[in-house]
Scaffold this active site. Structure first.
Site, mmCIF file in Angstrom:
data_model
loop_
_atom_site.group_PDB
_atom_site.id
_atom_site.type_symbol
_atom_site.label_atom_id
_atom_site.label_comp_id
_atom_site.label_asym_id
_atom_site.label_seq_id
_atom_site.Cartn_x
_atom_site.Cartn_y
_atom_site.Cartn_z
ATOM 1 N N HIS A 17 -8.957 55.435 20.292
ATOM 2 C CA HIS A 17 -8.026 55.710 19.179
ATOM 3 C C HIS A 17 -8.297 57.097 18.590
ATOM 4 O O HIS A 17 -7.368 57.852 18.303
ATOM 5 C CB HIS A 17 -8.217 54.684 18.048
ATOM 6 C CG HIS A 17 -7.849 53.271 18.394
ATOM 7 N ND1 HIS A 17 -8.690 52.210 18.148
ATOM 8 C CD2 HIS A 17 -6.725 52.739 18.927
ATOM 9 C CE1 HIS A 17 -8.111 51.086 18.528
ATOM 10 N NE2 HIS A 17 -6.914 51.371 19.009
ATOM 11 N N LYS A 41 -2.224 38.425 15.145
ATOM 12 C CA LYS A 41 -3.540 38.422 15.801
ATOM 13 C C LYS A 41 -4.626 38.050 14.797
ATOM 14 O O LYS A 41 -4.608 38.503 13.657
ATOM 15 C CB LYS A 41 -3.875 39.832 16.326
ATOM 16 C CG LYS A 41 -3.093 40.283 17.521
ATOM 17 C CD LYS A 41 -3.663 41.625 17.986
ATOM 18 C CE LYS A 41 -2.757 42.328 18.958
ATOM 19 N NZ LYS A 41 -3.188 43.722 19.224
ATOM 20 N N ARG A 90 -2.954 53.593 28.192
ATOM 21 C CA ARG A 90 -4.199 53.618 28.951
ATOM 22 C C ARG A 90 -3.956 53.438 30.442
ATOM 23 O O ARG A 90 -4.528 54.126 31.270
ATOM 24 C CB ARG A 90 -5.141 52.503 28.473
ATOM 25 C CG ARG A 90 -5.751 52.758 27.138
ATOM 26 C CD ARG A 90 -6.385 51.525 26.584
ATOM 27 N NE ARG A 90 -5.392 50.470 26.441
ATOM 28 C CZ ARG A 90 -5.580 49.353 25.766
ATOM 29 N NH1 ARG A 90 -6.729 49.115 25.200
ATOM 30 N NH2 ARG A 90 -4.626 48.458 25.661
ATOM 31 N N SER A 128 -10.192 47.557 21.548
ATOM 32 C CA SER A 128 -10.935 46.948 20.443
ATOM 33 C C SER A 128 -11.488 45.594 20.888
ATOM 34 O O SER A 128 -12.601 45.213 20.505
ATOM 35 C CB SER A 128 -10.029 46.765 19.225
ATOM 36 O OG SER A 128 -9.569 48.010 18.773
HETATM 37 O O1 PNS Z 1 -2.569 47.955 18.049
HETATM 38 P P1 PNS Z 1 -1.409 47.052 18.352
HETATM 39 O O2 PNS Z 1 -1.739 45.633 17.930
HETATM 40 O O3 PNS Z 1 -0.974 47.136 19.783
HETATM 41 O O4 PNS Z 1 -0.182 47.568 17.431
HETATM 42 C C1 PNS Z 1 1.054 46.896 17.438
HETATM 43 C C2 PNS Z 1 1.986 47.404 16.320
HETATM 44 C C3 PNS Z 1 1.301 47.312 14.980
HETATM 45 C C4 PNS Z 1 2.358 48.849 16.583
HETATM 46 C C5 PNS Z 1 3.278 46.525 16.340
HETATM 47 O O5 PNS Z 1 2.905 45.184 16.341
HETATM 48 C C6 PNS Z 1 4.206 46.780 15.164
HETATM 49 O O6 PNS Z 1 4.783 47.836 15.038
HETATM 50 N N1 PNS Z 1 4.369 45.766 14.282
HETATM 51 C C7 PNS Z 1 5.191 45.857 13.099
HETATM 52 C C8 PNS Z 1 6.398 44.918 13.185
HETATM 53 C C9 PNS Z 1 7.530 45.577 13.947
HETATM 54 O O7 PNS Z 1 8.032 46.626 13.577
HETATM 55 N N2 PNS Z 1 7.970 44.948 15.073
HETATM 56 C C10 PNS Z 1 9.083 45.463 15.869
HETATM 57 C C11 PNS Z 1 8.601 46.358 16.989
HETATM 58 S S1 PNS Z 1 7.904 45.406 18.307
#
Ligand code: PNS
Length: 159
Positions: A17, A41, A90, A128
């Site tokens: 990150h 999660k 990745r 993570s």
């Molecule tokens: O680190 P991660 O868990 O892969 O991040 C995921 C994240 C936070 C980017 C994604 O879950 C997110 O944007 N959530 C907010 C809700 C949202 O906007 N959902 C619609 C897009 S899938």
């Protein structure tokens, strides 16, 4: 002025990150590292702990701030007047999930663009979850996470 948002769970922030954050800080005027608060999660660190660690490890970047959000990412983007979402890629295995998210976000708001950065190959295996798995068994994660995160993991998994 271009504001980019790097969203994620950051449970906890890893060197992978941090690599994306430092490269983004060079390319965009302003970078917001945004922690999702209402993730489905199960998290090891609270949102406040995750933000605190992110703040510590990004302190050297003057154009990076740490924040959290609990709504749709595109709505958060509008509230911050940000137009670019940054995500790290990745491996091929990331692609399908990222494509789905980027396409969903574009459907919700086509003014917002997702930019992908290829993770530094030395961190291509890093996540993570992997870090937590190693730390849970009290093995060293010093090559994988910044020192404050290593310390925080040690405290979480204190025998
Ligand atoms: O680190 P991660 O868990 O892969 O991040 C995921 C994240 C936070 C980017 C994604 O879950 C997110 O944007 N959530 C907010 C809700 C949202 O906007 N959902 C619609 C897009 S899938």
């Amino acid at each position: 002025m271009v504001t980019a948002v790097y969203p994620g769970s950051f449970d906890p922030v890893t060197n992978g990150h941090l690599d994306i954050i430092s490269r983004s800080a060079k390319r965009f005027d302003h970078v917001i590292v945004a922690v999702l608060t209402n993730s489905s999660k199960q998290s090891l660190f609270s949102v406040e702990e995750r933000k605190q660690l992110l703040q510590e490890v990004t302190a050297e970047f003057s154009n990076v701030v740490v924040d959290s959000f609990d709504n749709l990412l595109v709505d958060y983007m509008v509230s911050q007047q940000a137009s670019i979402i940054i995500r790290g890629l990745r491996a091929v295995s990331d692609f399908e999930y990222e494509l789905q998210m980027a396409s969903t976000n574009r459907t919700l708001n086509d003014e917002i663009e997702t930019f992908f950065m290829m993770t530094n190959p030395i961190y291509s295996f890093l996540s993570s979850s992997i870090v937590k798995e190693i730390a849970r068994y009290h093995a060293s994660v010093s090559e994988l996470v910044p020192a404050p995160v290593e310390q925080a993991l040690r405290l979480k998994f204190k025998p």
